[in-house]
Design a protein around this motif. Structure first.
Motif, PDB file in Angstrom:
ATOM      1  N   THR A 233       0.798  -1.223   0.000  1.00 42.12           N
ATOM      2  CA  THR A 233       0.000   0.000   0.000  1.00 42.12           C
ATOM      3  C   THR A 233       0.834   1.279   0.000  1.00 42.12           C
ATOM      4  OG1 THR A 233      -0.098   0.050   2.429  1.00 42.12           O
ATOM      5  CG2 THR A 233      -1.804  -1.214   1.275  1.00 42.12           C
ATOM      6  N   PHE A 264     -12.950  -9.426   5.621  1.00 38.89           N
ATOM      7  CA  PHE A 264     -11.917  -9.386   4.577  1.00 38.89           C
ATOM      8  C   PHE A 264     -11.489 -10.782   4.156  1.00 38.89           C
ATOM      9  CE2 PHE A 264      -7.376  -9.527   3.502  1.00 38.89           C
ATOM     10  CZ  PHE A 264      -7.406  -8.766   2.346  1.00 38.89           C
ATOM     11  N   ASN A 268     -11.156 -12.342   0.445  1.00 34.53           N
ATOM     12  CA  ASN A 268      -9.865 -12.859  -0.009  1.00 34.53           C
ATOM     13  C   ASN A 268      -9.980 -14.309  -0.463  1.00 34.53           C
ATOM     14  OD1 ASN A 268      -7.235 -11.918  -0.436  1.00 34.53           O
ATOM     15  ND2 ASN A 268      -6.467 -13.070   1.306  1.00 34.53           N
ATOM     16  N   ASP A 277      -5.697  -7.957  -2.480  1.00 29.54           N
ATOM     17  CA  ASP A 277      -4.656  -6.921  -2.520  1.00 29.54           C
ATOM     18  C   ASP A 277      -5.206  -5.619  -3.101  1.00 29.54           C
ATOM     19  OD1 ASP A 277      -2.887  -8.690  -1.431  1.00 29.54           O
ATOM     20  OD2 ASP A 277      -1.858  -9.154  -3.311  1.00 29.54           O
ATOM     21  N   LEU A 280      -7.136  -3.878  -0.450  1.00 28.05           N
ATOM     22  CA  LEU A 280      -6.277  -3.248   0.563  1.00 28.05           C
ATOM     23  C   LEU A 280      -5.668  -1.947   0.042  1.00 28.05           C
ATOM     24  CD1 LEU A 280      -4.443  -6.387   1.992  1.00 28.05           C
ATOM     25  CD2 LEU A 280      -6.238  -5.060   3.098  1.00 28.05           C
ATOM     26  N   ARG A 299      -0.434   0.809   7.748  1.00 33.57           N
ATOM     27  CA  ARG A 299      -0.917  -0.573   7.681  1.00 33.57           C
ATOM     28  C   ARG A 299      -0.072  -1.397   8.637  1.00 33.57           C
ATOM     29  NH1 ARG A 299      -0.167  -5.152   2.994  1.00 33.57           N
ATOM     30  NH2 ARG A 299      -1.645  -6.671   3.846  1.00 33.57           N
ATOM     31  N   ASP A 303      -5.291  -7.120   7.288  1.00 28.28           N
ATOM     32  CA  ASP A 303      -6.338  -6.120   7.045  1.00 28.28           C
ATOM     33  C   ASP A 303      -6.456  -5.157   8.225  1.00 28.28           C
ATOM     34  OD1 ASP A 303      -7.272  -8.015   8.807  1.00 28.28           O
ATOM     35  OD2 ASP A 303      -9.327  -7.963   8.092  1.00 28.28           O
ATOM     36  N   PHE A 305      -5.280  -1.661  10.042  1.00 33.17           N
ATOM     37  CA  PHE A 305      -4.715  -0.343   9.782  1.00 33.17           C
ATOM     38  C   PHE A 305      -4.783   0.473  11.075  1.00 33.17           C
ATOM     39  CE2 PHE A 305      -6.237  -1.997   5.794  1.00 33.17           C
ATOM     40  CZ  PHE A 305      -5.281  -1.609   4.859  1.00 33.17           C
TER      41      PHE A 305
END
Length: 646
Positions: A233, A264, A268, A277, A280, A299, A303, A305
């Protein structure tokens, strides 16, 4: 005239002169050969020293790469070994062209640098903080520079020796010009070329040294950035976030938000890692635009943050959290597929005596509290949440003890034929008789068991007790078609030994494999589908049945049902209670697939009649009986089947 010249040529004096000239020419030739070889040797020495400097800089650059990506450490070690092998070859060649003492001193300096570089690298593997990196760079950098300057000095000396040899050759050639101008001219041109080559080599050495230093600086900057940022990211990673959080706590009272994406893993697993990805990356972009420029969005991994608001309060954090939740609620295009995701946010505000490490942990605790309240929520941390977290930790200890005592027991809820009213089976449900909190339902302790890893021994205990009890009922009551249903968790399905555990349980109890039905949830088949499909196939090969529990509430599809080859569908209570056509559609769907269907959560006679009319053969719920201990269930078995007829 010619005769006179020949006469003079034959004169002994001219013969002596000719002999002297021949000897002089031979001497000049010999001297030139010696000087030429000396110049070549010095040039080779200079070139070897240049290559040695380049290899040392390349080796230093390789060592720093392991800080950015520890997974390539093995490859870097192999490359370092190859470089040191080439360095050894260069040192061996230099030993034949340099004085022995100089050659030994050079080898010792290179070896000492290798030792220091290896020691610093080992220390950095243990402690790769920014402070450690700067300290180690301040130690290894000057040593590399000093070694490079030492080698450059030797290269310059070699170049000077080459030039000196060239000059000496020129003086000799001046004398030789008396004998033959052509020879002197040729030799001068030859050594002039050697002189230019030596000068060019010296300039190239300086150029390459400057390029190596520039590359080293660029690599150091790249490594520093990679060590502090997430590769996918581009956001700051956990290391940089904690560093900024510590600075913010020392200078003020910042706010930290812990953001975790809901569902998530489902996205995925169902759409693939490429889609995950892409999701994200888009989430990271939305987080950046949802906070101020001087705030930090990071991050932490997977998943998860985090947001650091350096100058804010609870009100501004709540506003930012709601802005983030709204931003994440918008659909995301993951390469042609629109997906919906939401985020749960935990907020923690630093107090005057709050430790930076505790701040992130408290935001994490608040995030879990937000998840409990529902998806797409935010919660501000308070001390009562910390007490709840401590209670969960205490529950973990109590559960470990309970598995070694008789506190864990099973309750059984009957499964009834909607046509005849006969009890055809039972679902085994785990209960915990806690010494201080009383009878606890699975919802209170199963999450703790899953988080602590105790779900595996707990599952084995339930499976063993249920099989043994069912075998006794079948033997005592001669119940021919009785089936005991036992729930398997996701962790048990992922456990490689689950098939052997099931085999051991039915063999130890003497239970026919067909009398055991293993229930798995729809969400379980979405976690590592390939492994679960293999496990289900192996379990059915034992002769036991597999039921899909809570059908209709998850994300299974017709393709999943064909792939997993289950024997039974247990329709969720939410469809049974709804007075609409969805329940009929779900039951007809099971009938279309040729699967047995069981309606869960039947609470009234009207619900029982309705699902029976929709084609459902079996039912389960409070209308027939609540979960009960074994002795009460045994008494229920003795009642006539007509008592259960709808």
């Amino acid at each position: 005239m010619i005769h006179k010249l020949l006469h003079r040529w034959r004169h002994p004096r001219w013969a002596n002169v000719l002999a002297v000239v021949v000897v002089l020419l031979a001497l000049v030739t010999y001297v030139n050969i010696v000087l030429h070889r000396r110049g070549v040797a010095e040039n080779q020495t200079s070139a070897g020293l240049q290559n040695l400097v380049l290899l040392l800089n390349e080796e230093s650059s390789l060592q720093w790469k392991t800080l950015a990506d520890p997974s390539i450490r093995a490859r870097v070690a192999r490359d370092t070994g190859a470089i040191r092998g080439r360095e050894s070859q260069i040192l061996a060649r230099l030993a034949s062209t340099m004085p022995a003492a100089t050659s030994r001193e050079l080898g010792r300096l290179v070896s000492d640098y290798h030792v220091v570089l290896d020691e610093r690298q080992d220390l950095l593997i243990v402690d790769n903080t920014d402070q450690a990196v700067e300290v180690e760079r301040s130690k290894t950098g000057p040593q590399l520079k000093a070694l490079s300057e030492h080698i450059a000095g030797q290269a310059a000396a070699a170049a000077a020796e080459a030039r000196k040899a060239s000059a000496t050759a020129n003086y000799v050639l001046i004398v030789a010009m008396i004998i033959t101008a052509a020879m002197i001219g040729a030799l001068l041109r030859r050594f002039d070329r050697a002189h230019r080559a030596a000068a060019s080599a010296a300039e190239e050495l300086l150029r390459q040294e400057r390029a190596a230093l520039q590359l080293s600086n660029e690599n150091a900057e790249i490594i520093r950035h990679q060590a502090e940022h997430d590769a996918l990211t581009g956001l700051p990673n956990r290391v940089l976030f904690i560093e900024r959080m510590r600075r913010a706590v020392h200078t003020g009272e910042p706010v930290v938000m812990f953001v975790d994406l809901d569902d998530f893993k489902r996205i995925n697993d169902s759409l693939g890692h490429a889609a995950g990805d892409a999701l994200l990356v888009e989430v990271a972009r939305r987080l950046r635009v949802s906070v101020r420029d001087d705030d930090t969005a990071a991050r932490l991994g997977g998943d998860e943050f985090a947001i650091l608001i350096e100058n804010g309060d609870v009100d501004s954090a709540i506003t930012a959290a709601q802005r983030i939740i709204d931003a994440l609620a918008e659909p995301v295009d993951t390469g042609g597929t629109q997906v919906l995701t939401r985020g749960s946010v935990g907020i923690a505000v630093a107090g005057p005596d709050r430790d930076p490490t505790d701040l992130l942990r408290q935001a994490d605790v608040a995030m879990y509290a937000a998840k409990k309240r529902g998806k797409g929520q935010f919660v501000v941390f308070d001390e009562s949440m910390q007490d709840q977290a401590g209670s969960r930790a205490g529950l973990d200890v109590d559960l470990r003890r309970a598995l070694e005592t008789d506190e864990i027991h099973l309750a059984y809820q009957p499964i009834v034929s909607l046509d005849s009213g006969a009890i055809v089976g039972a679902e085994a449900l785990v209960r915990w008789a806690h010494p201080t909190q009383g009878i606890m339902s699975p919802a209170a302790f199963l999450p703790v068991a899953e988080a602590s890893g105790l779900i595996l021994p707990l599952g084995r205990l339930v499976l063993t007790q249920a099989c043994a009890q069912a075998a006794r009922w079948i033997a005592d009551r001669s119940v021919a078609d009785f089936v005991i249903s036992v729930n398997l968790s996701v962790h048990q399905l992922h456990h490689r030994a689950i098939v052997e555990e099931v085999r051991s349980a039915i063999e130890a109890a003497g239970l026919p494999p067909s009398a055991l039905m293993l229930e798995i949830t729809e969400s379980a088949i979405m976690h590592d589908g390939e492994l679960v499909a293999t496990q289900v196939e192996r379990l059915r090969a034992l002769g036991v049945g597999v039921a899909l529990d809570d059908f209709g509430t998850g994300y299974s599809s017709f393709t999943h049902l064909q792939r997993f080859c289950v024997d039974q569908l247990k329709v969720d209570r939410s469809f049974v209670a709804a007075n609409d056509g969805v329940c009929e559609a779900v039951l007809r769907f099971g009938e279309l697939l040729g699967l047995e269907t069981i309606a869960e959560g039947i609470e009234t006679a009207e619900q029982a009649r309705r699902v029976r009319d929709f084609g459902c053969r079996y039912g389960q719920g409070y209308f027939f009986a609540k979960p009960m201990p074994p002795d009460a269930f045994e008494e229920l078995l003795s009642r006539p089947a007509a008592a259960m007829v709808v």
